[in-house]
Design a protein around this motif. Structure first.
Motif, PDB file in Angstrom:
ATOM      1  N   LYS A 399       0.822  -1.194   0.000  1.00 25.54           N
ATOM      2  CA  LYS A 399       0.000   0.000   0.000  1.00 25.54           C
ATOM      3  C   LYS A 399       0.865   1.255   0.000  1.00 25.54           C
ATOM      4  N   VAL A 400       1.981   1.208   0.733  1.00 26.00           N
ATOM      5  CA  VAL A 400       2.901   2.353   0.747  1.00 26.00           C
ATOM      6  C   VAL A 400       3.461   2.590  -0.655  1.00 26.00           C
ATOM      7  N   LYS A 401       3.789   1.490  -1.337  1.00 24.23           N
ATOM      8  CA  LYS A 401       4.297   1.611  -2.706  1.00 24.23           C
ATOM      9  C   LYS A 401       3.247   2.226  -3.631  1.00 24.23           C
ATOM     10  N   GLY A 402       1.981   1.841  -3.428  1.00 18.85           N
ATOM     11  CA  GLY A 402       0.905   2.392  -4.248  1.00 18.85           C
ATOM     12  C   GLY A 402       0.785   3.901  -4.080  1.00 18.85           C
ATOM     13  N   LEU A 403       0.886   4.356  -2.811  1.00 18.35           N
ATOM     14  CA  LEU A 403       0.821   5.794  -2.545  1.00 18.35           C
ATOM     15  C   LEU A 403       2.000   6.528  -3.186  1.00 18.35           C
ATOM     16  N   LEU A 404       3.196   5.938  -3.043  1.00 15.29           N
ATOM     17  CA  LEU A 404       4.392   6.563  -3.613  1.00 15.29           C
ATOM     18  C   LEU A 404       4.346   6.569  -5.136  1.00 15.29           C
ATOM     19  N   SER A 405       3.747   5.524  -5.707  1.00 18.56           N
ATOM     20  CA  SER A 405       3.639   5.442  -7.167  1.00 18.56           C
ATOM     21  C   SER A 405       2.810   6.602  -7.709  1.00 18.56           C
ATOM     22  N   LEU A 408       4.894   9.925  -7.063  1.00 17.74           N
ATOM     23  CA  LEU A 408       6.134  10.099  -7.838  1.00 17.74           C
ATOM     24  C   LEU A 408       5.964   9.820  -9.327  1.00 17.74           C
ATOM     25  N   LYS A 409       4.767   9.314  -9.714  1.00 17.25           N
ATOM     26  CA  LYS A 409       4.512   8.963 -11.123  1.00 17.25           C
ATOM     27  C   LYS A 409       5.488   7.886 -11.608  1.00 17.25           C
ATOM     28  N   VAL A 410       5.731   6.916 -10.751  1.00 16.67           N
ATOM     29  CA  VAL A 410       6.655   5.815 -11.066  1.00 16.67           C
ATOM     30  C   VAL A 410       5.896   4.502 -10.897  1.00 16.67           C
TER      31      VAL A 410
END
Length: 453
Positions: A399-405, A408-410
């Protein structure tokens, strides 16, 4: 000034032409004849020397120009409390009515009296006083024993700032006659405080607010006197140059009546700069009854061990285990509570149960699982300052990765997460399992999350 007066003037507070000082010497200063008083000024720029004259040291000053020699007839030693009250509050400038003659029978004899009405009126005025300000009125003590209690027994608030009180004993002589006293301001009185014996039991039994700004009190003296303030709610200690060792690691505050604490330099979720090395704190047998006390303790940077048995907060609950869990959840860095170690599994369970217990309240206050919609109100954050951090710890790595994605548009597949902790300097820990929570990896508030792509 006679010899009886000069024998006990050392240490007395005095006023000279609007300037305050402390008497340090009384005697002859050759070659000039006559009695002199050596004083140390509160304002060192007012003086001329350090207590020496022509090579002889008569007294010592903290500042090289803090002292002077003054003739006794130039010095104001002040007035007692009741005299100051009468000077300020008895209305002597009202138009005088014609005094009436009264006949009073004393024994078997009639006695003519004139002026009884004005005396009764003055006494009535004083007995009604509740809020009193005697700032800068040269008050030097209580005066005749029992006089204050008889004349003005209903006083609840007193401003005695910038007077000529010289010791805590003089303060207790006044307060001991005021059984309803709730607010006391003693700022700008250079007081000497007891180093061992506190105030007589009951003297400050109703006192809720005490102001000791610029009195010269030390932290050790605060702790010594604290047991004499059983219901105190607010204590002001500004401009006293109080030094608390940055290396202080243990602090024992058992059975002193403490009920609240506040670190004004630290907001919600922040750490205080006070007591940076304090690891072990004992608060047994006090009056702690509010959870806000535990919230404040979370602001201590290094607090690892806490003992707080026999307090209303810990004894009043029917479920001691739940109370323990809530304390653990509210103080994130705690490792030992009431001499029992807090294992990682117990902490995870305590924080999870805490989140469940207040989950509905969090949602009603504006909390939301979506970080972009998560805006709990100020009242909730003040009552539960760690709740937001605990919610973050429960999030999975995925979920943290989803938010960062999104931020950051990554693409999620290109993100690699790890973190560094101040507790393990130089070590980087990878968050390699997307299905595990941040709590599983022991991520805590203050850790640094590293993101690579």
């Amino acid at each position: 000034m006679n010899s009886t007066l000069t024998s006990d003037v050392i240490g007395r507070r005095v006023e000279v032409n609007g300037e305050h000082a402390t008497v340090r010497f009384s005697g002859i200063v050759p070659p000039v004849a006559g009695l002199w008083l050596g004083v140390e000024w509160d304002n060192p720029e007012r003086g001329k020397h350090d207590g020496s004259h022509e090579g002889t040291v008569y007294f010592k000053c903290r500042h090289p120009t803090g002292g002077s020699f003054i003739r006794p007839n130039k010095v104001n030693f002040g007035v007692d409390f009741l005299t100051a009250i009468k000077n300020r509050y008895v209305l002597e400038d009202e138009p005088k009515e014609e005094e009436t003659e009264q006949i009073v029978i004393i024994g078997n004899k009639p006695v003519e009296t004139i002026g009884f009405d004005s005396v009764i009126k003055q006494q009535s005025q004083l007995s009604k006083l509740q809020d009193v300000s005697l700032r800068n009125c040269a008050v030097n003590g209580a005066g005749d024993k029992g006089g204050i209690a008889k004349a003005c027994p209903n006083i609840r608030s007193i401003d005695l700032s910038k007077n000529l009180l010289s010791s805590w004993e003089e303060v207790t002589d006044i307060a001991n006659q005021l059984k309803h006293l709730e607010v006391l301001n003693l700022s700008e009185n250079k007081l000497t405080f007891p180093s061992s014996s506190p105030s007589p039991t009951g003297t400050f039994s109703t006192l809720k607010v005490l102001v000791l700004n610029r009195t010269g009190i030390t932290w050790a003296e605060v702790l010594c006197c604290a047991s004499g303030w059983p219901v105190l709610e607010k204590l002001y200690l500004e401009s006293n140059n109080i030094v608390i060792s940055e290396r202080l690691e243990q602090l024992i505050l058992s059975d002193i009546g403490i009920s609240s604490i506040h670190f004004p330099d630290a907001g919600i979720g922040c750490k205080t700069s006070m007591f940076p090395s304090l690891q072990y704190l004992v608060l047994n047998d006090n009056q702690i009854a509010q959870w806000s006390f535990m919230n404040e303790l979370d602001k201590l940077q290094s607090l690892h061990a806490l003992s707080c048995t026999r307090n209303p907060l810990t004894e009043g609950s029917k479920d001691a285990q739940t109370t323990r869990q809530f304390i653990i959840a509210r103080i994130g860095q705690l490792r030992t509570l009431n001499k029992c170690a807090i294992e990682p599994e117990e902490r995870r369970g305590a924080e999870l149960d805490y989140r469940k217990a207040f989950g509905n309240e969090w949602k009603k206050a504006g909390g939301h699982q979506d970080p972009e919609k998560n805006r709990p109100n100020k009242e909730f954050l003040e009552a539960h300052p760690r709740y937001q951090a605990l919610c973050l710890k429960s999030m999975t790595v995925q979920k943290v990765k989803g938010l960062l994605s999104r931020l950051l548009k990554v693409p999620v597949s290109e993100l690699l997460l790890s973190y560094e902790s101040p507790k393990m300097p130089g070590k980087e820990i990878e968050l390699e399992n997307d299905l595990q929570s941040l709590q599983f990896y022991s991520v805590e508030n203050g850790d640094c999350l590293l993101v690579r792509w």
